[in-house]
Each structure stands twice: as structure tokens, then as C-alpha cells.
Design a protein around this motif. Structure first.
Motif, short mmCIF file in Angstrom:
data_model
loop_
_atom_site.label_atom_id
_atom_site.label_comp_id
_atom_site.label_asym_id
_atom_site.label_seq_id
_atom_site.Cartn_x
_atom_site.Cartn_y
_atom_site.Cartn_z
N PRO A 89 0.81 -1.30 0.00
CA PRO A 89 0.06 -0.08 -0.09
C PRO A 89 1.02 1.39 -0.05
O PRO A 89 1.96 1.30 0.64
CB PRO A 89 -0.89 -0.23 1.45
N LEU A 90 0.48 2.37 -0.63
CA LEU A 90 1.37 3.48 -0.85
C LEU A 90 1.77 4.04 0.52
O LEU A 90 2.81 4.54 0.61
CB LEU A 90 0.60 4.19 -1.73
N LEU A 91 0.87 4.19 1.52
CA LEU A 91 1.00 4.87 2.72
C LEU A 91 2.26 3.97 3.61
O LEU A 91 2.66 4.39 4.23
CB LEU A 91 -0.13 4.76 3.66
N THR A 92 2.53 2.77 3.23
CA THR A 92 3.18 1.93 3.81
C THR A 92 4.56 1.53 3.24
O THR A 92 5.41 0.69 3.45
CB THR A 92 2.78 0.36 4.80
N THR A 93 4.64 2.02 1.98
CA THR A 93 5.90 1.73 1.07
C THR A 93 6.95 2.64 1.49
O THR A 93 7.17 3.77 1.65
CB THR A 93 5.50 2.13 -0.32
N ASN B 199 1.66 3.22 -11.60
CA ASN B 199 1.59 2.71 -10.13
C ASN B 199 3.07 2.21 -9.68
O ASN B 199 3.58 2.56 -8.46
CB ASN B 199 0.57 1.44 -10.14
N ARG B 200 3.92 1.75 -10.58
CA ARG B 200 5.18 1.23 -10.16
C ARG B 200 6.12 2.67 -9.93
O ARG B 200 6.81 2.70 -8.85
CB ARG B 200 5.97 0.32 -11.22
N VAL B 201 5.92 3.58 -10.73
CA VAL B 201 6.69 4.97 -10.59
C VAL B 201 6.17 5.51 -9.39
O VAL B 201 7.19 6.04 -8.45
CB VAL B 201 6.40 5.77 -11.78
N ILE B 202 5.08 5.47 -8.84
CA ILE B 202 4.60 6.20 -7.80
C ILE B 202 5.37 5.55 -6.41
O ILE B 202 6.03 6.20 -5.54
CB ILE B 202 3.02 6.14 -7.56
N ARG B 203 5.35 4.14 -6.39
CA ARG B 203 5.88 3.41 -5.45
C ARG B 203 7.68 3.64 -5.36
O ARG B 203 8.10 3.70 -4.44
CB ARG B 203 5.78 1.93 -5.51
N ILE B 204 8.04 3.63 -6.63
CA ILE B 204 9.72 3.80 -6.72
C ILE B 204 9.87 5.21 -6.11
O ILE B 204 10.70 5.16 -5.35
CB ILE B 204 10.06 3.75 -8.22
N LEU B 205 9.34 6.08 -6.44
CA LEU B 205 9.51 7.39 -5.87
C LEU B 205 9.14 7.51 -4.39
O LEU B 205 10.13 8.09 -3.65
CB LEU B 205 8.44 8.61 -6.56
N ALA B 206 8.32 6.73 -3.83
CA ALA B 206 8.02 6.86 -2.43
C ALA B 206 9.03 6.07 -1.73
O ALA B 206 9.53 6.54 -0.71
CB ALA B 206 6.54 6.16 -2.02
N MET B 207 9.50 4.73 -2.26
CA MET B 207 10.47 4.14 -1.54
C MET B 207 11.79 4.65 -1.69
O MET B 207 12.79 4.88 -0.66
CB MET B 207 10.67 2.79 -2.74
N ALA B 208 12.29 5.56 -2.53
CA ALA B 208 13.53 6.37 -2.72
C ALA B 208 13.47 7.28 -1.77
O ALA B 208 14.40 7.81 -1.04
CB ALA B 208 13.64 6.97 -4.17
#
Length: 253
Positions: A59-63, A166-175
Motif C-alpha cells: 500500500p502506498l502509505l506503507t511503502t 503505479n510502479r513509478v509512484i512506489r519507486i519514488l515513495a521508496m526512494a
């Protein structure tokens, strides 16, 4: 890559060989195949396990890096792993550091190569333009000393990933999570043996990062690999495996 991907419960992973466990963690834009030469070199003596990190499934909030560390803990419990050596490249190294701080009793030694956790220059300071494969190619080549290591297959994989919103958003959140979660104040708590195996020409986690790691980790050894960028186990596998083998022999004593 010729290794079978296993699936159990919520886990996907590769497992080859028998013996003491080497648990390998890939990076943010990495893949299980990044460790292919390590598997081939060590599967005759070790049980080599590589879990697929759920980078795009959280989930984006917990990435974030802490969530990945918790995922690794669940995986370790699921596989009933103890007294293993943990290896991490790039983001995988960062996750490994968080994990060993929380669960030092499970790990006998730690290997970091191009690890984040202190400083990183992801994608050369800018995120790829999704519409431009040439731009992606330049940035993937930037990861290595020798641009030829950035094969068409590798470039296509990254290009495909960053064209998935969706992957880009999570990559940015993880970074962003990795940048926020600086490990400098906690590294002195890690007392187990640590091997730092670093590319002399790493532009993403440059040599000064390795030097700082070696100063902050009280029981560490630092090995340099010439003509090598951010993924030594891919670009200079013979040298990388040589240093890894030396470290693993020390852990046996």
C-alpha cells in the motif's frame, strides 16, 4: 536466468543449493537475476536464497524501507532461517541494515555493496523521462563503469517499469523513504562482522559513502573493486565473489 522462481504464501523467491544460508537482497531497480553469478559460484557449498522484494505491491502509505525489513522478517520466519549471512545491494543493503538492527540474533555476518542508508545519487540526480528510452538507457548505463553492462534487456526492463504509473509512484515513495531513513546514528550498534565490497567508480553511492560506512561500522572491512560501478556482483563478478568467499571463510572460524 535459469533458476526456478518458487511461490509460497505471499513470498516469491529463488533457492539453490544446500548448507549454510546466504540471504541476498536486490535493489530498487534491481532484480533477482542481478545475483546470478553469486548463485552459480556458491550454490555448491551454500543454500543461496533470494526473496523478491514486494516493491510494487505495498500500500502506498506503507511503502518504505522499514516495511521491506518487516517483510524480510516474515520471510525469515516462514523459512525458519537462523545464523545466516545477509547480503544487500543498493536499497537491499539499506533493508539489510534495518533488519540486522532489529534482529541481530539471526545474522552471523553482513555484506553490503553499493548500499544506500547514508547517501545516494539515484538515477544521477533525476528521474527518467518516461517517454524517452534513450534517456533511460543513459541512466541505466550510469549505474555501471562499463556502459556495455547495460544490456538492451536490462534497459527494456527499467523502461517498462517506469512506464507503469503505479510502479513509478512506489519507486519514488521508496526512494524518498530511503533518503529520510538515514542510518548514520545507528550503525555503531551493529557489532557483527561486516564486509563492504564497493565499486571504485560507483556514481550512485560513491566511494566516500563506503568510507563513511567503514568508519561507522565498528567491525567492518572494506574492499575496493576497480573499474566497477554500483553493482559489483554484476559488473565484476569474479572480483566480487573472491572477496565474498574470503569473508565467508572468516565467518567459519
Amino acid at each position: 536466468m535459469s533458476f526456478a522462481l518458487k511461490e509460497e504464501k505471499d513470498f516469491k523467491y529463488i533457492e539453490e543449493g544446500e548448507g549454510e544460508v546466504l540471504l541476498l537482497l536486490h535493489g530498487l531497480m534491481g532484480a533477482l537475476s542481478n545475483w546470478e553469478d553469486v548463485i552459480n559460484e556458491f550454490k555448491s557449498e551454500y543454500r543461496v536464497i533470494i526473496p523478491m522484494l514486494p516493491l510494487y505491491d505495498l500500500p502506498l502509505l506503507t511503502t518504505g524501507v522499514k516495511t521491506l525489513s518487516k517483510y524480510i522478517h516474515k520471510f525469515v520466519k516462514h523459512k525458519n532461517l537462523t545464523n545466516f549471512t545477509l547480503l544487500g545491494n543498493s536499497l537491499g543493503g539499506h533493508v539489510a541494515l534495518i533488519y540486522v538492527l532489529a534482529h541481530p540474533e539471526n545474522v552471523k555476518g553482513l555484506v553490503l555493496t553499493g548500499s544506500s542508508g547514508l547517501y545516494e545519487n539515484a538515477f544521477g540526480g533525476s528521474f527518467p523521462k518516461r517517454e524517452s528510452r534513450d534517456f533511460v538507457k543513459q541512466k541505466v548505463e550510469y549505474t555501471f563503469f562499463d556502459p556495455a553492462v547495460a544490456t538492451d534487456e536490462l534497459v527494456d526492463d527499467v523502461f517498462q517499469t517506469i512506464n507503469d504509473r503505479n510502479r513509478v509512484i512506489r519507486i519514488l515513495a521508496m526512494a524518498k523513504s530511503a533518503i529520510r531513513h538515514n542510518m548514520a546514528k545507528d550503525l555503531h550498534k551493529i557489532t557483527m562482522p561486516v564486509a563492504l565490497i564497493w565499486g571504485k567508480n560507483d556514481k550512485i553511492t560513491p566511494p566516500e559513502v563506503a568510507v563513511e560506512f567503514s568508519q561507522l561500522l565498528t567491525n567492518s572491512e572494506l574492499h575496493w573493486i576497480d573499474e566497477c560501478g554500483h553493482a559489483p556482483m554484476m559488473e565484476q563478478p569474479v572480483e566480487f565473489n573472491k572477496y565474498l568467499k574470503q569473508f565467508l571463510e572468516k565467518l567459519k572460524k
